[in-house]
Write an enzyme that holds these catalytic residues in place. Sequence first.
Site, PDB file in Angstrom:
ATOM      1  N   LYS A  50       0.792  -1.003  -0.149  1.00 15.61           N
ATOM      2  CA  LYS A  50       0.061  -0.082   0.087  1.00 15.61           C
ATOM      3  C   LYS A  50       0.907   1.287  -0.158  1.00 15.61           C
ATOM      4  CE  LYS A  50      -2.011   2.803   2.797  1.00 15.61           C
ATOM      5  NZ  LYS A  50      -1.917   4.071   2.083  1.00 15.61           N
ATOM      6  N   GLU A  71       9.658   1.382  11.016  1.00 13.14           N
ATOM      7  CA  GLU A  71      10.476   2.379  11.007  1.00 13.14           C
ATOM      8  C   GLU A  71       9.967   3.694  11.105  1.00 13.14           C
ATOM      9  OE1 GLU A  71      11.986   5.474   9.547  1.00 13.14           O
ATOM     10  OE2 GLU A  71      12.219   4.294   7.984  1.00 13.14           O
ATOM     11  N   CYS A  83      13.173  11.014   7.635  1.00 12.41           N
ATOM     12  CA  CYS A  83      12.694  10.901   9.188  1.00 12.41           C
ATOM     13  C   CYS A  83      13.944  10.984   9.820  1.00 12.41           C
ATOM     14  CB  CYS A  83      12.313   9.440   9.358  1.00 12.41           C
ATOM     15  SG  CYS A  83      13.026   8.217   8.164  1.00 12.41           S
ATOM     16  N   GLU A  95       8.479  15.731  15.728  1.00 14.32           N
ATOM     17  CA  GLU A  95       8.860  15.630  14.397  1.00 14.32           C
ATOM     18  C   GLU A  95       8.047  16.366  13.651  1.00 14.32           C
ATOM     19  OE1 GLU A  95      10.136  11.839  11.450  1.00 14.32           O
ATOM     20  OE2 GLU A  95       8.247  11.925  12.386  1.00 14.32           O
TER      21      GLU A  95
END
Length: 499
Positions: free
Chosen positions: A190, A266, A300, A397
């Site tokens: 996906k 992750e 990231c 983040e």
Amino acid sequence: MGSGSNGTTLEKMPTIKFTKLFINGEFVDSVSGKTFETIDPRNGSVLAKIAEGDKNDVDLAVKAARAGFDHGPWPRLSGYERGRIMTKFADLIEQNVEELATLESLDAGKLFSWNKMFDIPGQAATLRYYAGAADKIHGDVLKMSRELQAYTLLEPIGVVGHIIPWNFPSTMFFAKVSPALAAGCTMIIKPAEQTPLTALFYAHLAKLAGIPVGVLNVVTGFGPTAGAAISSHVDIDMVSFTGSTEVGREIMKAAAMSNLKPVSLELGGKSPLIIFDDADIEMASDLALMGILFNKGEICVASSRVYVQEGIYDEFVKKLVEKAKAWVVGDPFDPQVRQGPQVDKTQFDKILSYIEHGKREGGTLLTGGKRIGNEGYYIEPTIFADVKEDMLIVKDEIFGPVMALMKFKTIEEGITRANNSKYGLAAGIVTKDLNVANTVSRSIRAGIIWINCYFAFDRDCPYGGYKMSGFGRDFGLEALHKYLQVKSVVTPIYNSPWL
């Protein structure tokens, strides 16, 4: 600050060839018939309408993958044969680099020059790396303590659900698909709803390469529907996910509540870059700037927290701001541009909101902080100083071109502050002192540490997180082994002259 140059841009829009789901070797409409729009972040225009898969479509894809695993040829081919087909897949990627690079830039706002030179060719190399490992999967002969003969087998884990992010659509597609193919698994992928175009093109190339029906299926759609259906499906044997910590938590819950499938996650990061007094300021400022502005900060492992030792702080800040103001932002097809648009309006608004938080909380805005132009999702490179550890722009983040710059005194303080985060994905160290580098690299709780470099990725180097940055590794042989089960086989031995 550059807001785009007058260089060349994309002259002609390519034809979007693949917009449907890819299930059991064919492109098909979604069961519901619904579609969603994928957007060009340069201007907000619609690139294409994409089939919107949901639970019913995931069921069909899982049925195909299950049949492909339980009864199909892929897990039963020799590793050499799987590797040969994967190598052909890699060849096809190289034959279509220009088109794939264009689609990735249109869908994600990534630099076309980077896609063409590195990202797309790099996926062919990743496929070949794991193709070379496919015929080297083997267990061990065990030395038992009594009259038993034993060995281990490494067997493919089964049907895998891959849920991939929008910031590196091609890289993350093949970081997951390549080792899973080599292991003999079948799969459902996906892609992120923001960036479905290259995943569908890769499905087409997989078919041309000779990957059997049912082995590789692509279901485009949204996380709460298609993604949730993958995470909770009882006929999926494993889920591999890259994305936010919040979504990762939901995937773990769904996996636990369904069939206790293993997951590899992750997740988010708030990575520190620690620059010591003995650092070369020119190099350190380049690393710091690239660490937060590469891929417009949508990465990231971005070095969003930069700690500079007090002896060089003032000189470093001067050099850093000077370079940030010269950074060229604009159309990702312009070869002079170094930063394209954020992926979509949601991410664009989120970043600008964090910038306003930083101002309200008392951070000093050294440069940037505003959108560029009135069209598209472009944001100036933004640097805050005089920030504190409890500020949102230091803790959260942001996933954008926003740096929090801080000063420290001692090695111990630098280590303590670097570890003061719920995340532990990556970190960077800039120093000429080997003892400092060794001490700090062993003291920081993160999955990858870069010394006098940053973003030094390689397909042979495992990559993943500590703490709330997740667990499991992509790349390296560790990634191959997460798609394998260990089976022990034991038989008695009689009258043997030795054990």
